[in-house]
Write a protein that holds these residues in place. Structure first.
Motif, PDB file in Angstrom:
ATOM      1  N   SER A  40      46.388  35.155  44.932  1.00 47.35           N
ATOM      2  CA  SER A  40      46.411  36.208  45.824  1.00 47.35           C
ATOM      3  C   SER A  40      45.582  37.538  44.926  1.00 47.35           C
ATOM      4  CB  SER A  40      47.547  36.741  46.459  1.00 47.35           C
ATOM      5  OG  SER A  40      48.339  37.189  45.341  1.00 47.35           O
ATOM      6  N   THR A  41      45.438  38.654  45.650  1.00 50.28           N
ATOM      7  CA  THR A  41      45.173  39.974  44.775  1.00 50.28           C
ATOM      8  C   THR A  41      46.643  40.418  44.537  1.00 50.28           C
ATOM      9  OG1 THR A  41      45.222  41.130  46.754  1.00 50.28           O
ATOM     10  CG2 THR A  41      42.909  40.308  45.968  1.00 50.28           C
ATOM     11  N   GLU A  42      46.544  41.530  43.820  1.00 52.55           N
ATOM     12  CA  GLU A  42      48.054  42.192  43.335  1.00 52.55           C
ATOM     13  C   GLU A  42      48.583  42.755  44.787  1.00 52.55           C
ATOM     14  OE1 GLU A  42      49.880  45.727  40.613  1.00 52.55           O
ATOM     15  OE2 GLU A  42      47.388  45.263  40.447  1.00 52.55           O
ATOM     16  N   ALA A  60      53.727  25.820  42.779  1.00 52.29           N
ATOM     17  CA  ALA A  60      53.598  25.901  41.155  1.00 52.29           C
ATOM     18  C   ALA A  60      53.710  26.992  40.611  1.00 52.29           C
ATOM     19  CB  ALA A  60      52.187  24.990  40.900  1.00 52.29           C
ATOM     20  N   GLY A  61      54.031  27.806  41.834  1.00 52.52           N
ATOM     21  CA  GLY A  61      53.941  29.624  41.526  1.00 52.52           C
ATOM     22  C   GLY A  61      52.839  30.463  41.877  1.00 52.52           C
ATOM     23  N   VAL A  62      52.756  31.572  41.616  1.00 53.24           N
ATOM     24  CA  VAL A  62      51.698  32.544  42.172  1.00 53.24           C
ATOM     25  C   VAL A  62      51.167  33.114  40.951  1.00 53.24           C
ATOM     26  CG1 VAL A  62      51.354  34.841  43.523  1.00 53.24           C
ATOM     27  CG2 VAL A  62      53.196  32.949  44.161  1.00 53.24           C
ATOM     28  N   PHE A  63      49.409  33.255  41.230  1.00 48.89           N
ATOM     29  CA  PHE A  63      48.751  34.104  40.326  1.00 48.89           C
ATOM     30  C   PHE A  63      48.051  35.045  41.136  1.00 48.89           C
ATOM     31  CE2 PHE A  63      44.515  35.107  38.420  1.00 48.89           C
ATOM     32  CZ  PHE A  63      45.007  35.022  36.969  1.00 48.89           C
ATOM     33  N   SER A  64      48.388  36.314  41.068  1.00 47.19           N
ATOM     34  CA  SER A  64      47.937  37.382  41.694  1.00 47.19           C
ATOM     35  C   SER A  64      47.184  38.354  41.153  1.00 47.19           C
ATOM     36  CB  SER A  64      49.330  38.151  42.456  1.00 47.19           C
ATOM     37  OG  SER A  64      50.205  38.559  41.411  1.00 47.19           O
ATOM     38  N   GLU A  65      46.237  38.023  40.385  1.00 46.13           N
ATOM     39  CA  GLU A  65      45.086  38.927  39.599  1.00 46.13           C
ATOM     40  C   GLU A  65      43.726  38.601  40.055  1.00 46.13           C
ATOM     41  OE1 GLU A  65      45.578  38.571  35.579  1.00 46.13           O
ATOM     42  OE2 GLU A  65      47.623  37.768  35.617  1.00 46.13           O
ATOM     43  N   ALA A  66      43.499  38.180  41.304  1.00 45.10           N
ATOM     44  CA  ALA A  66      42.339  37.844  41.963  1.00 45.10           C
ATOM     45  C   ALA A  66      41.495  39.178  41.980  1.00 45.10           C
ATOM     46  CB  ALA A  66      42.274  37.306  43.194  1.00 45.10           C
ATOM     47  N   ALA A  67      40.339  39.441  41.825  1.00 45.04           N
ATOM     48  CA  ALA A  67      39.599  40.728  41.761  1.00 45.04           C
ATOM     49  C   ALA A  67      38.043  40.320  42.541  1.00 45.04           C
ATOM     50  CB  ALA A  67      39.443  40.942  40.244  1.00 45.04           C
ATOM     51  N   MET A  68      37.524  41.451  42.769  1.00 41.20           N
ATOM     52  CA  MET A  68      36.291  41.626  43.343  1.00 41.20           C
ATOM     53  C   MET A  68      35.203  40.995  42.348  1.00 41.20           C
ATOM     54  SD  MET A  68      35.598  45.058  45.232  1.00 41.20           S
ATOM     55  CE  MET A  68      35.687  45.858  43.626  1.00 41.20           C
ATOM     56  N   HIS A  69      34.340  40.082  43.273  1.00 41.00           N
ATOM     57  CA  HIS A  69      33.354  39.538  42.464  1.00 41.00           C
ATOM     58  C   HIS A  69      33.485  38.510  41.598  1.00 41.00           C
ATOM     59  CE1 HIS A  69      31.063  42.665  44.592  1.00 41.00           C
ATOM     60  NE2 HIS A  69      31.711  43.617  43.654  1.00 41.00           N
ATOM     61  N   THR A  70      34.716  38.094  41.382  1.00 35.26           N
ATOM     62  CA  THR A  70      35.213  36.952  40.818  1.00 35.26           C
ATOM     63  C   THR A  70      34.778  36.872  39.187  1.00 35.26           C
ATOM     64  OG1 THR A  70      34.729  35.508  42.750  1.00 35.26           O
ATOM     65  CG2 THR A  70      35.335  34.418  40.819  1.00 35.26           C
ATOM     66  N   PRO A  71      35.360  37.886  38.575  1.00 40.82           N
ATOM     67  CA  PRO A  71      34.984  38.242  37.283  1.00 40.82           C
ATOM     68  C   PRO A  71      35.647  36.843  36.305  1.00 40.82           C
ATOM     69  CG  PRO A  71      36.312  39.882  37.880  1.00 40.82           C
ATOM     70  CD  PRO A  71      36.388  38.904  38.998  1.00 40.82           C
ATOM     71  N   VAL A  72      34.585  36.316  35.463  1.00 42.66           N
ATOM     72  CA  VAL A  72      34.880  35.210  34.587  1.00 42.66           C
ATOM     73  C   VAL A  72      36.271  35.222  33.813  1.00 42.66           C
ATOM     74  CG1 VAL A  72      34.189  33.635  32.840  1.00 42.66           C
ATOM     75  CG2 VAL A  72      32.611  34.250  34.815  1.00 42.66           C
ATOM     76  N   ASP A  73      36.432  36.235  33.357  1.00 41.37           N
ATOM     77  CA  ASP A  73      37.590  36.538  32.542  1.00 41.37           C
ATOM     78  C   ASP A  73      38.940  36.092  33.455  1.00 41.37           C
ATOM     79  OD1 ASP A  73      37.055  38.942  33.879  1.00 41.37           O
ATOM     80  OD2 ASP A  73      38.495  40.004  32.397  1.00 41.37           O
ATOM     81  N   VAL A  90      45.265  24.296  44.910  1.00 40.42           N
ATOM     82  CA  VAL A  90      45.436  25.763  45.068  1.00 40.42           C
ATOM     83  C   VAL A  90      45.567  26.034  46.394  1.00 40.42           C
ATOM     84  CG1 VAL A  90      44.125  26.245  42.960  1.00 40.42           C
ATOM     85  CG2 VAL A  90      42.630  26.229  45.102  1.00 40.42           C
ATOM     86  N   VAL A  91      46.513  27.181  46.671  1.00 40.26           N
ATOM     87  CA  VAL A  91      46.178  27.909  47.952  1.00 40.26           C
ATOM     88  C   VAL A  91      45.912  29.333  47.824  1.00 40.26           C
ATOM     89  CG1 VAL A  91      47.895  28.726  49.831  1.00 40.26           C
ATOM     90  CG2 VAL A  91      48.091  26.428  49.052  1.00 40.26           C
ATOM     91  N   SER A  92      44.784  29.533  48.591  1.00 39.58           N
ATOM     92  CA  SER A  92      44.344  30.930  48.605  1.00 39.58           C
ATOM     93  C   SER A  92      44.293  31.557  49.668  1.00 39.58           C
ATOM     94  CB  SER A  92      42.566  30.836  48.282  1.00 39.58           C
ATOM     95  OG  SER A  92      42.231  30.066  47.157  1.00 39.58           O
ATOM     96  N   LEU A  93      45.338  32.577  49.585  1.00 39.45           N
ATOM     97  CA  LEU A  93      45.748  33.535  50.750  1.00 39.45           C
ATOM     98  C   LEU A  93      45.249  34.910  50.506  1.00 39.45           C
ATOM     99  CD1 LEU A  93      47.802  33.917  53.070  1.00 39.45           C
ATOM    100  CD2 LEU A  93      49.514  34.864  51.404  1.00 39.45           C
ATOM    101  N   GLY A  94      44.118  35.097  51.206  1.00 35.75           N
ATOM    102  CA  GLY A  94      43.620  36.532  51.226  1.00 35.75           C
ATOM    103  C   GLY A  94      42.257  36.580  51.550  1.00 35.75           C
TER     104      GLY A  94
END
Length: 354
Positions: A40-42, A60-73, A90-94
């Motif tokens: 998700s995003t923040e 397996a937990g949450v990673f909530s750092e998704a950002a515009m334009h999919t930065p490689v970092d 993965v489950v992509s919510l957003g």
């Protein structure tokens, strides 16, 4: 029908309705995913945490750092979390940012993807991924990033703010507009595109002037967005999407808002070369000037209608033209610097197409 064409459908399982979020665990089991990393995003982190809790050991937990334009970092960090958590899907919510991150992970490790869109962006129905590195956005198309399952839940869109509703909806409409005259256009996609544009433009008008939580209007909008997204996944893109990729990747402009601003002007550029498509767009928008009708949707909703409002410097127009011409997408009208300059100046100033 005398015209030759090829129609190829992308494989995907689509679940549409109200309350369908509750089927997430069953759908993960169907995919053979034992532990899914939720993305998700923040901004939507709390929603992802709630879904994670409901999934129990299957999360397996949450990673909530998704950002515009999919930065490689950002993808690099997500990959480390994926591996450390023992996830196998993965489950992509957003919206598009989150879905793009899920695709970027799948591109690297072929992880199964279950996508739960909360906007009308449409990336969930495509095999297209765009990634940004070093201030430049590149795109590619590969079946490896096509999500396996998409859950559309009307309930998740009820609280979508009006501005985001309109810009996200315009983003979706852009997919269908270009599908009508893209390189892989065909009669089947044209039918879907016209229906999708009609459903979305009507629903956006109802949501802007009436109850923003109107379930019927929200359902129509989400249905229209699905049709438009399917068109993007099958029909290809042209000048509009090229410009948006250049502007977003080079000037860090917000994705949906950029689509909203550019679409009327890119369509105006192409209209002399696409008479049949224009007739479809007139029917879909209920207007003799489809480009102006799309501009008016944004203007009447009070969302940005100029690149200037999005923070693009006027002196960036020359660079945008150069990048567009360096690696152009297919387009029905020849790309030339002078008319492109006119297009971008009109978009920068926010002029209504006449």
């Amino acid at each position: 029908m005398s015209r030759n064409f090829t129609y190829l459908a992308n494989p995907a399982r689509v679940i549409f309705g109200e309350g369908t979020l509750s089927q997430t665990a069953d759908e993960l089991e169907r995919l053979g995913v034992n532990r899914a990393l939720l993305l998700s995003t923040e901004f939507q982190g709390e929603d992802a945490q709630a879904l994670s809790k409901s999934l129990g050991a299957r999360s397996a937990g949450v990673f909530s750092e998704a950002a515009m334009h999919t930065p490689v970092d950002v993808t690099d960090r997500a990959m480390r979390r994926f591996e450390e958590s023992g996830a196998d899907g993965v489950v992509s919510l957003g919206g598009g940012s989150t879905i793009g991150l899920g695709k970027a992970i799948a591109l690297r490790n072929d992880a199964p993807q279950l996508v739960i869109p909360t906007t009308y962006a449409g990336s969930e129905m495509t095999a297209i991924i765009g990634q940004t590195e070093g201030g430049q956005k590149t795109t590619q198309s590969t079946p490896r990033v096509l999500p396996e399952t998409v859950i559309y839940d009307v309930d998740l869109t009820l609280g979508l703010p009006e501005a985001m509703t309109v810009t996200s909806g315009m983003n979706a409409i852009a997919h269908a507009v270009e599908a009508i005259y893209a390189e892989n256009a065909n009669p089947v996609l044209s039918l879907m595109a016209e229906a999708g544009i009609s459903a979305l433009t009507d629903a956006l008008a109802r949501l802007s002037t009436g109850d923003p939580r109107d379930r019927e209007a929200r359902s129509d909008a989400l249905y229209g967005a699905w049709l438009c997204a399917t068109c993007l996944g099958l029909g290809g893109v042209a000048l509009h999407h090229k410009l948006c990729h250049v502007l977003g990747g080079s000037f860090d402009l917000p994705h949906a808002e950029t689509h909203t601003v550019v679409l009327p002007h890119a369509l105006t550029y192409n209209m002399p070369a696409i008479p049949d498509a224009v007739e479809r767009l007139k029917r879909a928008t209920g207007s003799e000037n489809p480009a102006a009708a799309l501009f008016d949707i944004a203007k009447n909703a009070g969302v940005p209608t100029s690149l200037r409002e999005l923070g693009m410097p006027e002196d960036g127009i020359e660079r945008a033209i150069q990048l567009t011409l360096e690696n152009p997408y297919y387009n029905p009208r020849r790309l030339e610097a002078a008319p492109l300059e006119t297009l971008l100046h009109n978009a920068w100033e926010g002029r209504r197409p006449e």
